[in-house]
Design an enzyme around this catalytic site. Structure first.
Site, PDB file in Angstrom:
ATOM      1  N   GLU A  17      -9.389  -5.280  -3.948  1.00 32.46           N
ATOM      2  CA  GLU A  17      -8.695  -4.304  -3.100  1.00 32.46           C
ATOM      3  C   GLU A  17      -9.669  -3.559  -2.189  1.00 32.46           C
ATOM      4  O   GLU A  17      -9.373  -3.286  -1.031  1.00 32.46           O
ATOM      5  CB  GLU A  17      -7.926  -3.311  -3.973  1.00 32.46           C
ATOM      6  CG  GLU A  17      -6.724  -3.895  -4.683  1.00 32.46           C
ATOM      7  CD  GLU A  17      -5.524  -4.088  -3.759  1.00 32.46           C
ATOM      8  OE1 GLU A  17      -5.589  -3.651  -2.594  1.00 32.46           O
ATOM      9  OE2 GLU A  17      -4.523  -4.669  -4.208  1.00 32.46           O
ATOM     10  N   SER A  24       0.840  -1.195   0.000  1.00 32.65           N
ATOM     11  CA  SER A  24       0.000   0.000   0.000  1.00 32.65           C
ATOM     12  C   SER A  24       0.877   1.248   0.000  1.00 32.65           C
ATOM     13  O   SER A  24       1.643   1.463  -0.939  1.00 32.65           O
ATOM     14  CB  SER A  24      -0.965  -0.037   1.190  1.00 32.65           C
ATOM     15  OG  SER A  24      -1.982   0.926   1.037  1.00 32.65           O
TER      16      SER A  24
END
Length: 517
Positions: A326, A212
């Site tokens: 996601e 991330s």
């Protein structure tokens, strides 16, 4: 010259003798450290890699850590950066939040400093506003047992790490402001280059990785001339400093900084610089401000897109990918339930006259397909497209191989009520791949892991270990993973059955590319 060489040899001998006599005591440039043995691995926690960024050093480039006398206790994690807790799956072992936060941790299984083991430097996620290198999911013990020296890094976050203002730019020796968190990461890599040999690591065999915001950081470091030569390979899990997550121009960031000061009623930059950290954190939280990395002409000399398009990024092997879901489709639709009518209206709102074309890539011929397409659309817009763009450009403009994966393993039964969802997850969610890749499922008590989960984790970790050691994830007993530059490019899917597949969604990524441009 002969005298200098003799001194260097004596220093190397001293470090080696210290390690051999007591492997829990290591000598780095700043002084000696006392680590701790946990299971088979030695851990050195809370090592300062730069001076505390407090007082006059707030919003300044990281400065060298101060040497210490005697033996420094490195058996406890250092403070995590100033932040507000954001995500339920973050489990910290650090004692507290504090502006004094520039610490890193080292896991090693080396028996002597001459082993020259490969090194993994991992940057935590958290949106550049939260997170910490002490989190259980980043624990380095499992990787260290497989012959890798692991380093996790804390860096400045939020307003402390990415605040820009014209007055700060004038104060800077490089005529820039913001990007302090990224400069911290560079400082950590410089520390690793200087010191990791004392832990049995090889400074010429460093792989940087992150998930991330950590993955965004990795792609950013690859583009920065300040990090050139500090690593030889990179791993990115869901995120890149391209497309919708590109840094903004310095002037725009400076304007945002001025707007913030007016919004909170602060008359001068000096007042902000002298304000207690907790009070500054509170102001930023109440103002609901997020502070973006910038194209500052120093750390980031031009836009990352321009850097990657012209092949000016680090020419190194890259292994990267994302998860199959996601985010939930609610990330694009809001809290409302999705219907055929509302889905088509959403596409019209987002893409106008191009809505019908988008429907070809994200079809909705029935409700099941519609929900999956909405999930794919939300995920692509959130972080997938940027990650794809990073890999696509690097494969085209570098001379190095690129390996791409899709993590699709659904979580098993949740044991923690916070992770029991009312709606079924339509894939593997953001961050779910971390514990699998680093071999840390046993540290995650939120779920009831099955043999299938450990099988997927074993394969994924093996690929990562091979890549860190050699720049190639392939190895004995594993399905072959070809690079994207192969004549028939394949994507490695990590699921109950780990296998390669052809690129299934190129057209939708190409469309998304046109849209964001």
């Amino acid at each position: 010259m002969k005298k200098i060489f003799t001194i260097i040899c004596l220093l190397c001998s001293t470090v080696g003798n210290t390690f051999a006599q007591n492997p829990l005591i290591v000598k780095v440039a700043e002084g000696r450290l006392q680590g701790v043995q946990e299971k088979e691995v030695r851990i050195f926690k809370g090592i300062p890699y730069a001076a505390a960024p407090i007082g006059s050093l707030r919003w300044k480039e990281p400065q060298a850590a101060k040497p210490w006398k005697g033996i420094r206790d490195a058996t406890h994690f250092g403070n995590r950066a100033m932040q507000r807790a954001s995500y339920a799956d973050m489990v910290f072992r650090s004692p507290r939040i504090d502006e004094d936060c520039l610490y890193l941790n080292v896991w090693t299984n080396a028996k002597r400093p001459t082993e020259k083991l490969p090194v993994l430097v991992y940057f935590h996620g958290g949106g550049l506003s939260s997170g910490d290198g002490s989190e259980w999911r980043y624990d380095g013990e499992s990787m260290a047992r497989r012959g890798i020296v692991v380093v996790t890094v804390n860096y400045r976050l939020g307003i402390f790490g990415f605040y820009a203002h014209p007055a700060l730019t004038k104060q800077s020796t490089h005529t820039t402001s913001g990007n302090y968190g990224y400069l911290d990461q560079v400082a950590a890599l410089l520390w690793v280059k200087k010191n990791i040999a004392a832990f049995g690591g090889d400074p010429s065999k460093v792989t940087i990785a992150g998930q991330s915001a950590g993955s965004i950081s990795v792609s950013s470091l690859m583009a920065s001339p300040l990090a050139k030569g500090l690593f030889r390979a990179a791993i990115g899990e869901s995120g890149a400093v391209l497309a919708s997550i590109s840094p903004i121009p310095l002037q725009e960031a400076e304007q945002n900084g001025e707007t913030f000061m007016k919004q909170v009623g602060i008359p001068s930059i000096e007042t902000l610089q002298q304000m207690p950290a907790e009070q500054l954190m509170e102001l930023a939280t109440k103002a609901s401000k997020r502070f973006s990395p910038t194209v500052d002409g120093y750390y980031m000399p031009q836009s990352p897109l321009a850097i990657y398009e012209t092949g000016l990024q680090a020419d190194i092997p890259l292994l990267a990918g994302w998860t199959s879901a996601e985010v939930s489709y609610h990330h694009a639709t809001g809290k409302d339930q999705l219907t055929q009518a509302s889905y088509k209206q959403l596409l019209t709102n987002l893409y106008g006259a191009q809505a019908e074309e988008v429907l070809q890539f994200y079809p909705a011929n029935n409700d099941t397909e519609m929900l999956q397409s909405a999930t794919d659309l939300a995920s692509d817009r959130y972080i997938v497209h940027g990650t794809w763009k990073w890999m696509d450009l690097h494969a085209k403009t570098s001379g190095s191989v690129v390996y791409r994966y899709l993590f699709a393993k659904h979580f098993p039964e949740a044991l923690d009520p916070r992770f029991i969802t009312k709606e079924p997850l339509l894939g593997a969610p953001h961050s779910s791949d971390i514990s699998y890749a680093l071999g840390n499922l046993p540290n995650n008590t939120f779920y009831k892991w099955t043999p299938a989960d450990f099988d997927v984790s074993g394969k994924m970790q093996s690929y990562f270990v091979n890549f860190i050691k050699t720049g190639n994830p392939n190895g004995a007993g594993l399905p072959n993973w070809p690079g994207l530059q192969a004549s028939i490019p394949k994507v490695m899917v990590f699921d109950t059955e780990t296998k390669t597949i052809g690129e299934p969604h190129l057209k939708r990524f190409v469309f998304m590319d046109r849209f964001f441009e």
